[in-house]
Enzyme design. Structure first.
Site, PDB file in Angstrom:
ATOM      1  CB  ALA A 105      -0.918  -0.008   1.217  1.00 45.33           C
TER       2      ALA A 105
ATOM      3  CE1 TYR B 107      -5.343   1.313   6.864  1.00 44.57           C
ATOM      4  CE2 TYR B 107      -5.366  -0.507   5.302  1.00 44.57           C
ATOM      5  CZ  TYR B 107      -4.925   0.045   6.497  1.00 44.57           C
ATOM      6  OH  TYR B 107      -4.085  -0.661   7.326  1.00 44.57           O
TER       7      TYR B 107
ATOM      8  CG  LEU C 221      -5.666 -17.472   7.594  1.00 43.19           C
ATOM      9  CD1 LEU C 221      -6.528 -17.971   8.745  1.00 43.19           C
ATOM     10  CD2 LEU C 221      -4.202 -17.360   8.045  1.00 43.19           C
TER      11      LEU C 221
END
Length: 372
Positions: free
Chosen positions: A58, A184, A303
């Site tokens: 990011a 965000y 995961l």
């Protein structure tokens, strides 16, 4: 035959296989958003992994949009020059395709780095600053109250995304991923938990997704057609009354109309109240639903740690690609080991060909070694 190791196209971008390296913040810029030697080492290391796509962490499009004071930025030409050596090194030695994730942290900005606890840095802290957001609602109790963005602020941030996209193109990157996930700024606009605006950017679903769609269009318009543009989303807030999968499906359909070329499906991050049922592949059902209702290539994440698990996701059509984060930090040669387990081939630099196990004659494809 392994489908994980078959080619795929994201728009005009051809990838060797369906393994992506997810963007992972390193909190290792120089304090003003400039890339350092760490980025050259870290990204170069991952570029030799054999994955088809590497997405750079990011990267803030404005100074106040950094998650931490040590985040990477791309809000000036000087930032592009600082990142250029890492890009050139990867191009010199690896065929991997390279994307960058552009983002703005909104109310989750001004945070300490994770290994220092990750807490909010208040405005009066020497490393902190005033945050901005859709509404004057802090991420958590006791955090800095963000300033609600006015029209001028929205226009400035939108232009920040477009300008950073143009710099990414000049750097020769292959793709851009807009960060619309993990609580965000763009995600903050989408969720009714963080967006309490009463203007055309708040209230209804149509209004809440307006600014993220405007930002996407600005980025898409800022770069030439051959440069691929996609988006990462959180499919759900994992909080009742928040952003959810059905709203995500509306967003993805609108993104597709604007020329979005891939969708990267994650979840969570907006609220400390989230309740996430963690487990292997816990987000893949979201990716499967998005894939079923769009023609855009869909990237699943969450995961995914085992080769057979990744292969099953692709073979069963739950996602078109899988993205690895922590798993590939732990094992930077994960694609090599996956190819060995699945009977496939993977790219490796010739400097490493002699490491090919004796019993795996074709793991790295046609190789030729000689020594005097």
């Amino acid at each position: 035959m392994s489908k994980l190791f078959t080619p795929i196209a994201l728009g005009p971008l051809q990838l060797e296989n369906r393994i992506a390296i997810a963007p992972m913040c390193q909190y290792s810029a120089d304090g003003n958003g400039m890339a350092t030697d760490w980025h050259t080492i870290h990204l170069g290391h991952l570029a030799l992994s054999g994955a088809g796509l590497l997405i750079i962490e990011a990267t803030a499009v404005t100074q106040e949009g950094r998650i931490s004071p040590d985040d990477l930025g791309l809000w000036s030409d000087a930032h592009a020059q600082a990142l250029k050596p890492a890009i050139e090194s990867m191009r010199r030695y690896s065929p991997i395709k390279i994307a960058i994730q552009l983002g703005h942290a909104g109310r989750k900005a001004s945070s300490e780095v994770p290994w220092q606890g990750g807490a909010n840095l208040p405005v009066d802290n020497p490393r902190g600053w005033q945050t901005v957001a859709p509404s004057a609602l802090p991420h958590a109790e006791g955090d800095t109250v963000p300033v609600a963005l006015d029209k001028e602020g929205l226009a400035r941030i939108k232009e920040g995304f477009a300008a950073a996209a143009r710099r990414a193109h000049v750097l020769g990157l292959d793709a851009i991923e807009l960060h619309g996930a993990h609580g965000y700024l763009l995600h903050q606009f989408m969720s009714p938990l963080s967006n309490r605006r009463t203007d055309e950017y708040g209230g209804s679903l149509e209004n809440r997704i307006r600014f993220p769609l405007e930002v996407f269009k600005a980025v898409r318009d800022a770069v030439p057609a051959p440069m691929v543009v996609g988006m990462r989303i959180s499919a759900t807030d994992w909080v009742e009354g928040g952003w959810d999968l059905e709203q995500s499906l509306v967003l993805t359909r609108e993104l597709e109309k604007l020329g979005c070329q891939f969708i990267h499906v994650s979840s969570g991050g907006l609220s400390p109240q989230q309740k996430i049922p963690l487990g292997p592949g816990y987000q893949i059902d979201f990716a499967a639903r998005v894939k079923a209702e769009t023609s855009m290539p869909t990237i699943g994440v969450g995961l995914i740690t085992e080769p057979l698990q990744a292969e099953t996701i692709i073979q069963s059509g739950q996602a078109d690609m899988v993205a690895l984060a922590r798993a590939i930090l732990y094992d930077p040669r994960w694609p090599w080991h996956a190819a060995a387990e699945l009977g496939a081939q993977v790219s490796a630099p010739p400097q490493y060909w002699r490491s090919q196990p004796h019993q795996l004659k074709n793991l790295f494809g046609p190789t030729k070694l000689g020594q005097r």
